[in-house]
Design an enzyme around this catalytic site. Structure first.
Site, PDB file in Angstrom:
ATOM      1  CB  THR A 283      -0.894  -0.007   1.264  1.00 15.19           C
ATOM      2  OG1 THR A 283      -1.532   1.251   1.396  1.00 15.19           O
ATOM      3  CG2 THR A 283      -0.081  -0.247   2.533  1.00 15.19           C
TER       4      THR A 283
ATOM      5  CD  GLU B  48      -3.465   3.628   4.465  1.00 15.53           C
ATOM      6  OE1 GLU B  48      -3.229   3.498   5.675  1.00 15.53           O
ATOM      7  OE2 GLU B  48      -4.599   3.657   3.980  1.00 15.53           O
TER       8      GLU B  48
ATOM      9  CE1 TYR C 132      -3.512  -2.598   5.696  1.00 12.51           C
ATOM     10  CE2 TYR C 132      -3.340  -0.256   5.184  1.00 12.51           C
ATOM     11  CZ  TYR C 132      -3.408  -1.569   4.765  1.00 12.51           C
ATOM     12  OH  TYR C 132      -3.342  -1.871   3.427  1.00 12.51           O
TER      13      TYR C 132
ATOM     14  CE  LYS D  27      -0.060  -4.587   2.995  1.00  8.93           C
ATOM     15  NZ  LYS D  27      -0.407  -5.929   2.430  1.00  8.93           N
TER      16      LYS D  27
HETATM   17  P1  NAD Z   1      -9.729  -7.256   2.038  1.00  9.50           P
HETATM   18  O1  NAD Z   1      -9.739  -6.981   3.506  1.00  9.50           O
HETATM   19  O2  NAD Z   1     -10.948  -6.979   1.241  1.00  9.50           O
HETATM   20  O3  NAD Z   1      -9.332  -8.779   1.756  1.00  9.50           O
HETATM   21  C1  NAD Z   1      -8.326  -9.434   2.466  1.00  9.50           C
HETATM   22  C2  NAD Z   1      -8.491 -10.930   2.227  1.00  9.50           C
HETATM   23  O4  NAD Z   1      -7.444 -11.606   2.918  1.00  9.50           O
HETATM   24  C3  NAD Z   1      -9.815 -11.484   2.768  1.00  9.50           C
HETATM   25  O5  NAD Z   1     -10.385 -12.350   1.825  1.00  9.50           O
HETATM   26  C4  NAD Z   1      -9.396 -12.251   4.024  1.00  9.50           C
HETATM   27  O6  NAD Z   1     -10.244 -13.347   4.318  1.00  9.50           O
HETATM   28  C5  NAD Z   1      -8.001 -12.708   3.624  1.00  9.50           C
HETATM   29  N1  NAD Z   1      -7.146 -13.006   4.774  1.00  9.50           N
HETATM   30  C6  NAD Z   1      -7.009 -12.288   5.924  1.00  9.50           C
HETATM   31  N2  NAD Z   1      -6.133 -12.889   6.758  1.00  9.50           N
HETATM   32  C7  NAD Z   1      -5.683 -14.001   6.094  1.00  9.50           C
HETATM   33  C8  NAD Z   1      -4.746 -15.030   6.410  1.00  9.50           C
HETATM   34  N3  NAD Z   1      -4.099 -15.053   7.583  1.00  9.50           N
HETATM   35  N4  NAD Z   1      -4.539 -15.998   5.499  1.00  9.50           N
HETATM   36  C9  NAD Z   1      -5.195 -16.010   4.318  1.00  9.50           C
HETATM   37  N5  NAD Z   1      -6.102 -15.077   3.974  1.00  9.50           N
HETATM   38  C10 NAD Z   1      -6.333 -14.077   4.852  1.00  9.50           C
HETATM   39  O7  NAD Z   1      -8.474  -6.442   1.488  1.00  9.50           O
HETATM   40  P2  NAD Z   1      -8.242  -5.771   0.058  1.00  9.50           P
HETATM   41  O8  NAD Z   1      -8.744  -4.390   0.106  1.00  9.50           O
HETATM   42  O9  NAD Z   1      -8.704  -6.699  -0.990  1.00  9.50           O
HETATM   43  O10 NAD Z   1      -6.641  -5.696   0.056  1.00  9.50           O
HETATM   44  C11 NAD Z   1      -5.858  -6.771  -0.450  1.00  9.50           C
HETATM   45  C12 NAD Z   1      -4.396  -6.398  -0.305  1.00  9.50           C
HETATM   46  O11 NAD Z   1      -4.129  -5.197  -1.017  1.00  9.50           O
HETATM   47  C13 NAD Z   1      -3.961  -6.136   1.143  1.00  9.50           C
HETATM   48  O12 NAD Z   1      -2.680  -6.659   1.313  1.00  9.50           O
HETATM   49  C14 NAD Z   1      -3.951  -4.620   1.250  1.00  9.50           C
HETATM   50  O13 NAD Z   1      -3.003  -4.204   2.206  1.00  9.50           O
HETATM   51  C15 NAD Z   1      -3.541  -4.241  -0.150  1.00  9.50           C
HETATM   52  N6  NAD Z   1      -4.019  -2.917  -0.619  1.00  9.50           N
HETATM   53  C16 NAD Z   1      -5.331  -2.588  -0.529  1.00  9.50           C
HETATM   54  C17 NAD Z   1      -5.753  -1.361  -1.049  1.00  9.50           C
HETATM   55  C18 NAD Z   1      -7.199  -0.929  -0.997  1.00  9.50           C
HETATM   56  O14 NAD Z   1      -7.507   0.220  -1.342  1.00  9.50           O
HETATM   57  N7  NAD Z   1      -8.133  -1.790  -0.609  1.00  9.50           N
HETATM   58  C19 NAD Z   1      -4.829  -0.492  -1.637  1.00  9.50           C
HETATM   59  C20 NAD Z   1      -3.475  -0.876  -1.693  1.00  9.50           C
HETATM   60  C21 NAD Z   1      -3.087  -2.109  -1.202  1.00  9.50           C
HETATM   61  O1  DAU Z   2      -4.188   3.989   0.471  1.00  8.84           O
HETATM   62  C1  DAU Z   2      -4.398   2.615   0.343  1.00  8.84           C
HETATM   63  C2  DAU Z   2      -5.268   2.134   1.474  1.00  8.84           C
HETATM   64  O2  DAU Z   2      -6.586   2.584   1.202  1.00  8.84           O
HETATM   65  C3  DAU Z   2      -5.240   0.617   1.661  1.00  8.84           C
HETATM   66  O3  DAU Z   2      -3.953   0.209   2.002  1.00  8.84           O
HETATM   67  C4  DAU Z   2      -6.228   0.197   2.748  1.00  8.84           C
HETATM   68  O4  DAU Z   2      -6.269  -1.229   2.837  1.00  8.84           O
HETATM   69  C5  DAU Z   2      -7.602   0.709   2.366  1.00  8.84           C
HETATM   70  O5  DAU Z   2      -8.527   0.406   3.382  1.00  8.84           O
HETATM   71  C6  DAU Z   2      -7.563   2.231   2.139  1.00  8.84           C
HETATM   72  O6  DAU Z   2      -7.307   2.922   3.400  1.00  8.84           O
HETATM   73  P1  DAU Z   2      -8.070   4.282   3.783  1.00  8.84           P
HETATM   74  O7  DAU Z   2      -8.025   4.453   5.239  1.00  8.84           O
HETATM   75  O8  DAU Z   2      -7.604   5.414   2.938  1.00  8.84           O
HETATM   76  O9  DAU Z   2      -9.560   3.883   3.258  1.00  8.84           O
HETATM   77  P2  DAU Z   2     -10.997   4.124   3.905  1.00  8.84           P
HETATM   78  O10 DAU Z   2     -11.992   3.749   2.860  1.00  8.84           O
HETATM   79  O11 DAU Z   2     -11.132   3.490   5.246  1.00  8.84           O
HETATM   80  O12 DAU Z   2     -11.038   5.692   4.097  1.00  8.84           O
HETATM   81  C7  DAU Z   2     -10.851   6.564   2.984  1.00  8.84           C
HETATM   82  C8  DAU Z   2     -10.876   7.992   3.524  1.00  8.84           C
HETATM   83  O13 DAU Z   2     -12.227   8.287   3.964  1.00  8.84           O
HETATM   84  C9  DAU Z   2      -9.994   8.202   4.738  1.00  8.84           C
HETATM   85  O14 DAU Z   2      -9.459   9.512   4.695  1.00  8.84           O
HETATM   86  C10 DAU Z   2     -10.950   8.082   5.924  1.00  8.84           C
HETATM   87  C11 DAU Z   2     -12.256   8.618   5.356  1.00  8.84           C
HETATM   88  N1  DAU Z   2     -13.506   8.035   5.918  1.00  8.84           N
HETATM   89  C12 DAU Z   2     -13.609   6.677   5.960  1.00  8.84           C
HETATM   90  C13 DAU Z   2     -14.740   6.079   6.474  1.00  8.84           C
HETATM   91  C14 DAU Z   2     -14.877   4.575   6.553  1.00  8.84           C
HETATM   92  C15 DAU Z   2     -14.530   8.855   6.326  1.00  8.84           C
HETATM   93  O15 DAU Z   2     -14.443  10.100   6.252  1.00  8.84           O
HETATM   94  N2  DAU Z   2     -15.668   8.267   6.820  1.00  8.84           N
HETATM   95  C16 DAU Z   2     -15.804   6.915   6.938  1.00  8.84           C
HETATM   96  O16 DAU Z   2     -16.865   6.460   7.445  1.00  8.84           O
END
Ligand code: NAD
Ligand code: DAU
Length: 353
Positions: A133, A135, A159, A163
């Protein structure tokens, strides 16, 4: 030929598996612990498809991972498995340490042992791709340049710290043991199968349910948004042609303040699914207490990925967000299924009554 995808029942992982099998016949073994965020319904369209094997289990279970590697002989492991929600990491960091750090370590250990037994030609082709990420780089000042791959790691939440630790372990397994690794650091994703604890799906869900749309603090925090399928394409490209040991930043060139994102969602919903009383969904916006330690701004400079591997996102924020809202409108039963008991407990904990 085969690849193992960990965390493939989550948001990005499931999009990755579905897109992979839409574009290729190479077998995928999905390993997922099915936590609250993992959902087999995301992969329902693959039921009965011989190219896909689903295994319920943890990346922290070294014996299980070793057995899967021996049995399926993958040419790559793509690691999405993680605890991913910042707010949950603030309420309870332990799971983040266990999965993101200890789990990644155990996974790396199993992969290292497997890799060591491969013949030289298969070692040369093998890849471990770690999905991370933006972050990990911390928070940017308003006018500071976007994060590039040389920015210092300055994680601010449990978090992002977990990571960052996993990224360092991956790097060390290359440097020390010669494991052929690749790391991607991506910005905020959005799109189908996004769990409605995160901003965009939460706002769509709450808007349609007539609930308040919670904005943390002043709503002026900035994120760089990328449509999930563009992220999946970037990972496929890095896996195919990335230079060993390198990290690649992935982003959408779409910096938006949170309040702007929420206003856009309200406008699209006003058009596609207007409220019966004729009012705008914007009237449901509510400012709530800020997230502790809330990072003010993320922005990704993805020019290395474009320069070296020719990747650019296909979606603009405007096209991607409209597709996303339409997907949620068309998939209300998916939302209903994931917003059951445990989800309601989370809302109570995070937002109060
Ligand atoms: P998510 O929370 O939707 O999915 C995570 C998945 O991992 C789930 O299916 C969960 O069951 C599985 N999991 C959790 N613990 C586990 C374990 N011990 N063994 C096997 N599986 C396990 O997350 P996401 O948003 O799909 O993110 C996926 C990856 O991408 C993460 O590594 C996250 O840090 C990274 N990432 C996410 C974002 C974002 O915006 N969502 C952005 C950049 C990077
Ligand atoms: O930047 C990449 C990351 O983006 C990933 O690594 C994380 O797994 C993913 O969850 C996401 O993190 P954020 O904290 O940026 O995402 P989130 O959707 O939780 O929040 C986005 C922005 O919105 C953040 O500034 C917090 C704000 N927010 C979030 C929620 C849930 C609100 O203002 N209100 C809310 O209820």
């Amino acid at each position: 030929m085969c690849v193992i995808v960990t965390g493939g029942a989550g948001f990005i992982g499931s999009n990755f598996v579905l897109d992979w099998l839409a574009a290729s016949d190479e077998k995928v073994v999905t390993l997922d612990a099915l936590t609250y965020a993992g959902n087999l319904e995301n992969l329902a369209s693959l039921q009965g498809d011989a190219r896909h094997v689903f295994v319920a289990g943890s990346i922290g279970d070294g014996e299980l991972v070793a057995r899967l590697l021996d049995e399926h002989q993958p040419r790559a492991v793509i690691n999405f498995a993680a605890e991913s929600h910042v707010d949950r990491s603030i309420h309870g960091p332990e799971d983040f340490i266990q999965t993101n750090i200890v789990g990644t370590f155990r996974l790396l250990e199993a992969v290292r042992a497997y890799f060591g037994k491969l013949p030289a030609d298969r070692q040369a082709a093998f890849r471990f791709l770690h999905v991370s990420t933006d972050e990990v780089y911390g928070s940017l000042e308003k006018d500071a340049p976007a994060f590039n791959e040389n920015n210092r790691y300055e994680p601010n939440s449990p978090y992002s710290a977990s990571k960052a630790a996993s990224d360092h372990l991956v790097r060390a397994y290359d440097h020390t043991y010669g494991l052929p690794v690749l790391t991607t650091n991506c910005s905020n994703n959005y799109g189908p199968y996004h769990f409605p604890e995160k901003l965009i799906p939460l706002v769509i869900h709450n808007a349609l349910a007539g609930k308040s749309l919670p904005i943390y603090g002043d709503g002026m925090q900035i994120r760089d948004w990328l449509y999930v399928k563009d992220h999946c394409a970037a990972i496929r490209r890095v896996l195919e042609a990335g230079r060993l040991g390198e990290t690649y930043n992935v982003g959408g060139w779409n910096e938006k303040a949170n309040i702007e994102v929420v206003n856009t969602l309200c406008s699209i919903l006003d058009e596609l699914s207007p409220r019966q009383d004729g009012e705008s969904y914007r009237t449901q916006i509510t400012y709530v207490k800020d997230r502790p330690g809330h990072d003010r701004r993320y922005a990704i400079d993805a020019s290395k990925l474009e320069r070296e591997l020719g990747w650019r996102p296909l979606e603009t924020f405007e096209t991607g967000i409209r597709k996303t809202v339409q997907w949620y409108l068309d998939n209300q039963s998916w939302v209903a299924n994931v917003t059951s008991g445990a989800y309601r407990e989370w809302l109570g904990k995070q937002y109060g009554a």
